[in-house]
Design a protein around this motif. Structure first.
Motif, PDB file in Angstrom:
ATOM      1  N   THR A 278       0.843  -1.194   0.000  1.00 29.65           N
ATOM      2  CA  THR A 278       0.000   0.000   0.000  1.00 29.65           C
ATOM      3  C   THR A 278       0.876   1.241   0.000  1.00 29.65           C
ATOM      4  OG1 THR A 278      -0.121  -0.076   2.414  1.00 29.65           O
ATOM      5  CG2 THR A 278      -1.901  -1.137   1.193  1.00 29.65           C
ATOM      6  N   ARG A 279       0.557   2.197  -0.852  1.00 26.27           N
ATOM      7  CA  ARG A 279       1.340   3.422  -0.978  1.00 26.27           C
ATOM      8  C   ARG A 279       0.405   4.626  -1.016  1.00 26.27           C
ATOM      9  NH1 ARG A 279       6.656   3.012  -2.690  1.00 26.27           N
ATOM     10  NH2 ARG A 279       7.386   0.911  -3.163  1.00 26.27           N
ATOM     11  N   ILE A 280       0.963   5.781  -0.651  1.00 25.66           N
ATOM     12  CA  ILE A 280       0.226   7.034  -0.772  1.00 25.66           C
ATOM     13  C   ILE A 280       0.387   7.544  -2.199  1.00 25.66           C
ATOM     14  CG2 ILE A 280       0.101   9.427   0.003  1.00 25.66           C
ATOM     15  CD1 ILE A 280       0.978   8.530   2.730  1.00 25.66           C
ATOM     16  N   ASN A 281      -0.719   7.861  -2.844  1.00 24.45           N
ATOM     17  CA  ASN A 281      -0.697   8.357  -4.215  1.00 24.45           C
ATOM     18  C   ASN A 281      -0.850   9.872  -4.229  1.00 24.45           C
ATOM     19  OD1 ASN A 281      -0.526   5.728  -5.364  1.00 24.45           O
ATOM     20  ND2 ASN A 281      -2.720   5.455  -5.010  1.00 24.45           N
ATOM     21  N   SER A 282      -0.272  10.494  -5.271  1.00 20.78           N
ATOM     22  CA  SER A 282      -0.356  11.950  -5.412  1.00 20.78           C
ATOM     23  C   SER A 282      -0.535  12.305  -6.885  1.00 20.78           C
ATOM     24  CB  SER A 282       0.900  12.621  -4.858  1.00 20.78           C
ATOM     25  OG  SER A 282       0.944  13.978  -5.215  1.00 20.78           O
ATOM     26  N   PRO A 283      -1.661  12.915  -7.263  1.00 23.59           N
ATOM     27  CA  PRO A 283      -1.834  13.342  -8.659  1.00 23.59           C
ATOM     28  C   PRO A 283      -0.777  14.362  -9.092  1.00 23.59           C
ATOM     29  CG  PRO A 283      -3.932  13.383  -7.473  1.00 23.59           C
ATOM     30  CD  PRO A 283      -2.865  13.173  -6.461  1.00 23.59           C
ATOM     31  N   ILE A 284      -0.345  15.228  -8.171  1.00 25.60           N
ATOM     32  CA  ILE A 284       0.661  16.230  -8.522  1.00 25.60           C
ATOM     33  C   ILE A 284       2.001  15.564  -8.836  1.00 25.60           C
ATOM     34  CG2 ILE A 284       1.872  18.289  -7.711  1.00 25.60           C
ATOM     35  CD1 ILE A 284      -1.078  18.714  -8.259  1.00 25.60           C
ATOM     36  N   PRO A 395      -0.758   6.241  20.195  1.00 25.78           N
ATOM     37  CA  PRO A 395      -1.651   5.291  19.500  1.00 25.78           C
ATOM     38  C   PRO A 395      -2.237   5.845  18.210  1.00 25.78           C
ATOM     39  CG  PRO A 395      -2.677   6.124  21.522  1.00 25.78           C
ATOM     40  CD  PRO A 395      -1.260   6.554  21.554  1.00 25.78           C
ATOM     41  N   VAL A 396      -2.612   7.125  18.203  1.00 27.40           N
ATOM     42  CA  VAL A 396      -3.186   7.712  16.988  1.00 27.40           C
ATOM     43  C   VAL A 396      -2.133   7.812  15.886  1.00 27.40           C
ATOM     44  CG1 VAL A 396      -4.222   9.801  16.013  1.00 27.40           C
ATOM     45  CG2 VAL A 396      -4.988   8.942  18.228  1.00 27.40           C
ATOM     46  N   GLY A 397      -0.917   8.220  16.229  1.00 28.33           N
ATOM     47  CA  GLY A 397       0.144   8.340  15.233  1.00 28.33           C
ATOM     48  C   GLY A 397       0.513   7.005  14.619  1.00 28.33           C
ATOM     49  N   VAL A 398       0.582   5.947  15.427  1.00 24.04           N
ATOM     50  CA  VAL A 398       0.883   4.608  14.901  1.00 24.04           C
ATOM     51  C   VAL A 398      -0.235   4.136  13.976  1.00 24.04           C
ATOM     52  CG1 VAL A 398       1.153   2.187  15.556  1.00 24.04           C
ATOM     53  CG2 VAL A 398       2.385   3.963  16.811  1.00 24.04           C
ATOM     54  N   MET A 399      -1.476   4.382  14.359  1.00 24.31           N
ATOM     55  CA  MET A 399      -2.602   3.968  13.514  1.00 24.31           C
ATOM     56  C   MET A 399      -2.558   4.676  12.163  1.00 24.31           C
ATOM     57  SD  MET A 399      -6.659   4.049  14.477  1.00 24.31           S
ATOM     58  CE  MET A 399      -6.637   5.817  14.786  1.00 24.31           C
ATOM     59  N   ILE A 400      -2.238   5.964  12.152  1.00 21.11           N
ATOM     60  CA  ILE A 400      -2.158   6.714  10.893  1.00 21.11           C
ATOM     61  C   ILE A 400      -0.961   6.242  10.066  1.00 21.11           C
ATOM     62  CG2 ILE A 400      -1.782   8.998   9.890  1.00 21.11           C
ATOM     63  CD1 ILE A 400      -3.279  10.166  12.293  1.00 21.11           C
ATOM     64  N   GLY A 401       0.194   6.039  10.712  1.00 20.08           N
ATOM     65  CA  GLY A 401       1.392   5.632   9.987  1.00 20.08           C
ATOM     66  C   GLY A 401       1.292   4.256   9.379  1.00 20.08           C
ATOM     67  N   PHE A 402       0.501   3.352   9.975  1.00 21.44           N
ATOM     68  CA  PHE A 402       0.356   2.000   9.453  1.00 21.44           C
ATOM     69  C   PHE A 402      -0.703   1.906   8.369  1.00 21.44           C
ATOM     70  CE2 PHE A 402       2.222  -1.104  12.791  1.00 21.44           C
ATOM     71  CZ  PHE A 402       3.411  -0.404  12.762  1.00 21.44           C
ATOM     72  N   ASN A 403      -1.488   2.958   8.179  1.00 19.69           N
ATOM     73  CA  ASN A 403      -2.593   2.909   7.217  1.00 19.69           C
ATOM     74  C   ASN A 403      -2.474   4.089   6.252  1.00 19.69           C
ATOM     75  OD1 ASN A 403      -5.061   2.851   5.851  1.00 19.69           O
ATOM     76  ND2 ASN A 403      -6.177   2.121   7.649  1.00 19.69           N
ATOM     77  N   PRO A 404      -1.878   3.890   5.058  1.00 19.43           N
ATOM     78  CA  PRO A 404      -1.712   5.007   4.119  1.00 19.43           C
ATOM     79  C   PRO A 404      -3.021   5.666   3.712  1.00 19.43           C
ATOM     80  CG  PRO A 404      -0.348   3.150   3.474  1.00 19.43           C
ATOM     81  CD  PRO A 404      -1.251   2.668   4.565  1.00 19.43           C
ATOM     82  N   ARG A 405      -4.095   4.888   3.582  1.00 20.79           N
ATOM     83  CA  ARG A 405      -5.382   5.493   3.215  1.00 20.79           C
ATOM     84  C   ARG A 405      -5.873   6.427   4.316  1.00 20.79           C
ATOM     85  NH1 ARG A 405      -8.794   0.424   0.533  1.00 20.79           N
ATOM     86  NH2 ARG A 405      -7.396   0.098  -1.252  1.00 20.79           N
TER      87      ARG A 405
END
Length: 581
Positions: A278-284, A395-405
């Motif tokens: 899973t990766r973060i996508n960027s149109p720019i 906990p919030v930072g780990v949850m965000i970092g593990f989930n690119p979406r």
């Protein structure tokens, strides 16, 4: 016939799309060139220390443009300083401890402590030009943006795996090659996320840096911070709403045009053997990669230039190794240069200390007692705010970092929250706390958290994103429990980033005390006992001896905490929790 029409239509779109991308790139370059000309014309005009701020929404685009330029010029200065300072501190054991202690002191010194000296210096260098006042404001914003980036780069350099250093040594990399091919790529993820929180910190302190008094003089620059502060002082809630909406729009555009492409691009620098699914996508980023114009510039300019530089570095490396006989003399000369530089620095420090002691003699004994009492109160507030911030950001930072979406959704929201000028929200918080029977003493903790918790959150997100995918796969294959995943993968993986976030959050909390403990609401000045309130009050009345002593006390407290806690934790992060191949 319909199929042929469809094919021809797709062919036209495929051929016209690169042309459209090139037009967009050309338009962006022209807009940037025009913006530079506009700023140069304004900065080199006659000096206007106190510009009239209009609360009409029609002036917001121009004010927003001026503020954005100041913040990003300060960011570029911060990035250059962070890389240079972190590099020297990481690779020079003789000065490392002193440089890190100095960095810890500087990041905890409030913006207002820099204000008189910075503004007087810039006004004396450019006495009749607007650029003097502008550079003063930019340097004040710089002091709120730079320190966490320097800590991040230093921490990344200290945690580079040994085998990567050995590979550079075997291939005879020059220091410049090692910087661009190992150190900057390895530190990219941490630098990008700390860049976001640095820019957010710039927005946070914008109201202080664009509209401020220095003794009997008042400085007011055209910008979004001055607009918001003018609206808040006059009680114009409609203008406040317009200003906040404008600021949010700028933050969202910055996220989509700058930070999202950089995060997607930085994913290739993760230290892992298994590619993430899973990766973060960027149109720019897609636009940039598929632009013919930028491709031509890269092939005909950047690539040949890079090859020429690296070829020259390789030749220099060969010549350096061929002159091994001169190592002893060069070592002696470098030692002599270091000794002379140390003596010069010591002389400057001695002269400055003498003048400081002369100035401190003007402070009365009862004021010294009040300053130490205020330092104790601020110390308690800083640590309470750190504990409360850490409890939810990990906990919030780990949850965000593990989930690119999830990161793609929450990242702009976190930037908006981090950039929101808490001083604009604080009156509402203060009124609510007073109705509950609480005063500014408790409210200042809330304001400190609003300004510092983002350092921890963004660093935890960066640490979670930097954990190699193969470690996550091993934890999944061996069916680790949640406790095992946290103790063997997550906490060790994010530990160096977490320490960086806590160190910078601690300094940010001390820094935020100047607005958390001393608040001006319309014609009232609300303050509570604390070192930040005493610094703000001394700055407003031009009491430089008290301002200097309060700053020294704050610096001494920060150095003590650094020696007892943060240096030991940094050492632990460098040794026990370093990723190795």
């Amino acid at each position: 016939m319909r199929q042929r029409y469809t094919l021809s239509r797709e062919l036209v779109i495929e051929r016209s799309w690169p042309v459209f991308l090139d037009l967009l790139v050309a338009a962006g370059l022209l807009a940037g060139f025009y913006a530079i000309l506009w700023i140069a014309k304004f900065w080199f005009s006659g000096a206007i220390p106190e510009v009239e701020i209009y609360r009409s929404p029609s002036h917001l685009p121009l004010y927003a443009f001026y503020s954005t330029v100041r913040i990003f010029v300060a960011y570029l200065l911060s990035l250059g300083f962070a890389i240079g300072y972190g590099y020297v501190a990481a690779y020079n054991p003789r000065v490392e401890a002193l440089m890190i202690a100095t960095l810890d002191i500087l990041q905890s010194i409030p913006v207002l402590s820099f204000l008189p000296g910075v503004m007087l210096a810039m006004m004396s260098i450019f006495p009749s030009r607007q650029i003097g006042i502008e550079l003063g404001a930019i340097l004040l914003i710089f002091t709120g943006e730079v320190w966490n980036m320097a800590f991040s780069f230093y921490s990344s350099l200290k945690s580079i795996p040994r085998e990567l250093h050995e590979a550079c040594t075997v291939n005879n990399f020059s220091p410049l090659q090692r910087l661009f091919q190992l150190e900057l790529p390895y530190a990219t993820i941490g630098l990008i996320w700390n860049s976001m929180v640095s820019v957010a910190s710039g927005w946070f302190f914008l109201m202080v840096c664009e509209m401020f008094p220095v003794g009997s003089r008042n400085f007011r620059l055209p910008g979004l911070g001055s607009y918001l502060q003018t609206a808040a002082s006059s009680g114009d809630n409609v203008a406040m709403v317009y200003g906040i909406i404008t600021m949010i729009a700028i933050i969202v555009l910055t996220d989509q045009l700058l930070w999202r492409p950089l995060i997607a691009w930085s994913d290739k620098f993760k230290f892992e053997n298994v590619e993430s699914s899973t990766r973060i996508n960027s149109p720019i980023l897609h636009l940039i990669r598929h632009s013919n114009m930028l491709g031509v510039i890269q092939r005909n300019t950047l690539v040949p230039l890079g090859e020429m530089v690296y070829r020259g570095l390789a030749h220099r490396s060969e010549r350096r190794y061929a002159r091994n006989t001169s190592k002893t003399s060069s070592h002696r000369s470098s030692t002599a240069v270091f000794a002379v530089a140390s003596l010069a620095i010591a002389a400057v420090i001695g002269i400055a200390a003498f003048h400081a002691i002369t100035l401190l003699r003007l402070v009365h004994s009862h004021e010294v007692v009040l300053l130490f009492e205020g330092a104790a109160a601020t110390f308690l507030r800083v640590n309470v705010s750190l504990l409360l911030a850490t409890a939810w950001t990990i906990p919030v930072g780990v949850m965000i970092g593990f989930n690119p979406r999830l990161a793609s959704i929450t990242q702009p929201l976190a930037q908006i929250a981090a950039s929101f000028p808490a001083t604009a929200l604080f009156p509402v918080i203060l009124v609510a706390l007073m109705k509950l029977g609480m005063g500014l003493g408790i409210g200042s903790i809330a304001l400190m958290m609003l300004g510092t918790q983002w350092y921890i959150l963004f660093n935890v997100i960066a640490g979670a994103m930097a954990i190699p995918s193969d470690l996550k796969e091993v934890a999944r294959l061996f069916h680790f429990t949640s406790l095992q995943r946290w103790t063997t993968v997550i906490l060790p993986g994010i530990f160096p980033f977490l320490i960086t976030g806590l160190v910078t959050a601690s300094g940010g909390a001390w820094n935020a005390s100047i607005v958390a403990e001393y608040f001006q609401l319309k014609n009232r000045t609300l303050m509570t006992q604390g070192l930040g309130a005493q610094i703000s009050a001394a700055s407003n009345r031009g009491d430089f001896p008290t301002l200097l002593l309060a700053t020294i006390i704050m610096a001494l407290m920060v150095v003590t905490i650094n020696r007892l806690i943060w240096r030991r934790l940094y050492k632990l992060a460098e040794t026990k929790y370093r990723l190795e191949g």
